[in-house]
Design an enzyme around this catalytic site. Structure first.
Site, short mmCIF file in Angstrom:
data_model
loop_
_atom_site.label_atom_id
_atom_site.label_comp_id
_atom_site.label_asym_id
_atom_site.label_seq_id
_atom_site.Cartn_x
_atom_site.Cartn_y
_atom_site.Cartn_z
N THR A 157 71.52 -12.76 -11.46
CA THR A 157 70.57 -12.92 -12.56
C THR A 157 71.00 -14.08 -13.46
O THR A 157 70.45 -14.26 -14.54
CB THR A 157 70.51 -11.63 -13.40
OG1 THR A 157 71.84 -11.29 -13.80
CG2 THR A 157 69.92 -10.48 -12.61
N ALA A 180 78.75 -13.93 -22.01
CA ALA A 180 77.57 -13.42 -21.34
C ALA A 180 77.08 -14.53 -20.44
O ALA A 180 77.52 -15.66 -20.54
CB ALA A 180 76.52 -13.06 -22.38
N LYS A 181 76.15 -14.15 -19.56
CA LYS A 181 75.72 -15.17 -18.59
C LYS A 181 75.05 -16.35 -19.29
O LYS A 181 75.04 -17.45 -18.79
CB LYS A 181 74.79 -14.55 -17.59
CG LYS A 181 75.58 -13.77 -16.59
CD LYS A 181 74.70 -13.24 -15.52
CE LYS A 181 75.48 -12.18 -14.77
NZ LYS A 181 74.67 -11.15 -14.27
N ARG A 182 74.46 -16.10 -20.46
CA ARG A 182 73.78 -17.21 -21.12
C ARG A 182 74.75 -18.19 -21.75
O ARG A 182 74.37 -19.23 -22.23
CB ARG A 182 72.75 -16.68 -22.13
CG ARG A 182 73.29 -15.79 -23.22
CD ARG A 182 72.13 -15.02 -23.87
NE ARG A 182 71.89 -13.76 -23.16
CZ ARG A 182 72.47 -12.61 -23.48
NH1 ARG A 182 73.33 -12.55 -24.45
NH2 ARG A 182 72.21 -11.51 -22.81
N HIS A 183 76.02 -17.85 -21.70
CA HIS A 183 77.06 -18.72 -22.21
C HIS A 183 77.28 -19.83 -21.18
O HIS A 183 78.33 -19.93 -20.55
CB HIS A 183 78.34 -17.87 -22.31
CG HIS A 183 79.10 -18.11 -23.56
ND1 HIS A 183 79.12 -17.20 -24.57
CD2 HIS A 183 79.88 -19.13 -23.95
CE1 HIS A 183 79.90 -17.64 -25.54
NE2 HIS A 183 80.35 -18.82 -25.19
#
Ligand code: GLU
Length: 290
Positions: free
Chosen positions: A16, A263-266
């Protein structure tokens, strides 16, 4: 660590987003525990989140895990005795488990939306993703399971329901974690009735994870400390399904240099961004703070 033939660990990324240095730490730990035990490491593609999964992220995690130097012996790219290794191709197994839970009276149909649940409780439960379910549908009459839909496509026009596991209120679930030691969670207080089957016709994470870890004969699960309470939920599922649970070893969550959880959005700390900047895997891992 003593050699333990028969050790089977796993890496279970969700495609994701791009993997970041936090994943790298957990996956390196999983790989080194498997190697020290002289065991096997299995790669599983946890691709059930239909709205967020992208094929590009599957190709990316394969590339990133190889860049880290991790080696697995079974997986979506290699096949193996427990194929398929992508959860989206394993729906009949999850459906069979749901049928067993239904036949045993462990689950009930729930018509609450996430919004209903949030409105019915004072505050989301601290530190855990799933709010404590207030029990609105707990005593609803048990209805038959709807027919299995081909690959969870959601073709039916019926109002959609989810299926929730009824937790034994007040029971203390205990386990010894390989890193954090003795753990205790009280069912009905630390976590409530949780969803095992989603209204879109797909299994929820908790059920799919238990079914696969058992079917793939995983002996130790290594994952992030954010899933400690999920382990308590999953132990209840193992018991209800008559399955033997693996051992658990939760890795402390890593933060970036400013102390923020990754987090992945990092994206700046995604493995591919760091690789493109010319960092080696060892240098990338140094950017974290345990
Ligand atoms: N795919 C899940 C995640 O990325 C795996 C969690 C687990 O290791 O059980 O959060």
């Amino acid at each position: 660590m003593a050699l333990r033939p028969g050790y089977r660990g796993r890496l279970a990324p969700s495609p994701t987003g791009y993997l970041h240095v936090g994943h790298a730490c957990t996956f390196r730990l999983a790989a080194s525990r498997a190697a020290e035990a002289g065991g096997e490491l299995i790669l599983r593609n946890d691709d059930l989140d239909r709205d967020r999964v992208r094929p590009v992220y599957v190709a990316a995690f394969l590339e990133d895990l190889r860049w880290l130097g991790l080696k697995w012996t079974e997986g979506p790219d290699l096949g193996g005795p427990h194929a398929p290794y992508s959860q989206s191709e394993r729906l009949p197994l999850y459906r069979a488990a749901l049928e067993r839970l239904h036949a045993g009276g462990w689950v009930y149909p729930c018509r609450c939306s996430r919004r209903d649940i949030l409105a019915a409780i004072a505050a989301p439960h601290a530190g855990d993703d799933e709010p404590l379910y207030p029990g609105t549908c707990r005593n609803a009459p048990l209805v038959p399971l709807p027919p299995a839909e081909p690959l969870g496509k959601g073709t039916s026009t019926e109002p959609r329901i989810s299926w929730r596991f009824r937790v034994p209120d007040g029971e203390t679930v205990t386990f010894r974690d390989g890193h954090f030691g003795d753990q205790r969670f009280v069912a009905g207080a630390d976590f409530g009735d949780f969803v095992v089957w989603r209204p879109d016709g797909l299994p929820a994470y908790q059920l799919a994870c238990v079914v696969d870890d058992a079917a793939m004969q995983i002996t130790e699960v290594v994952r992030g400390a954010d899933l400690l309470a999920s382990t308590a939920r999953q132990l209840l599922l193992y018991r209800a399904l008559g399955l033997v649970p693996p051992a658990f070893h939760h890795a402390p969550l890593v933060t970036d240099a400013t102390g923020q959880r990754l987090a992945k959005r990092h994206d700046a700390l995604s493995l591919r961004a760091l690789r493109e900047r010319g960092l080696t895997p060892a240098e990338a891992l140094k950017l974290t703070r345990p």
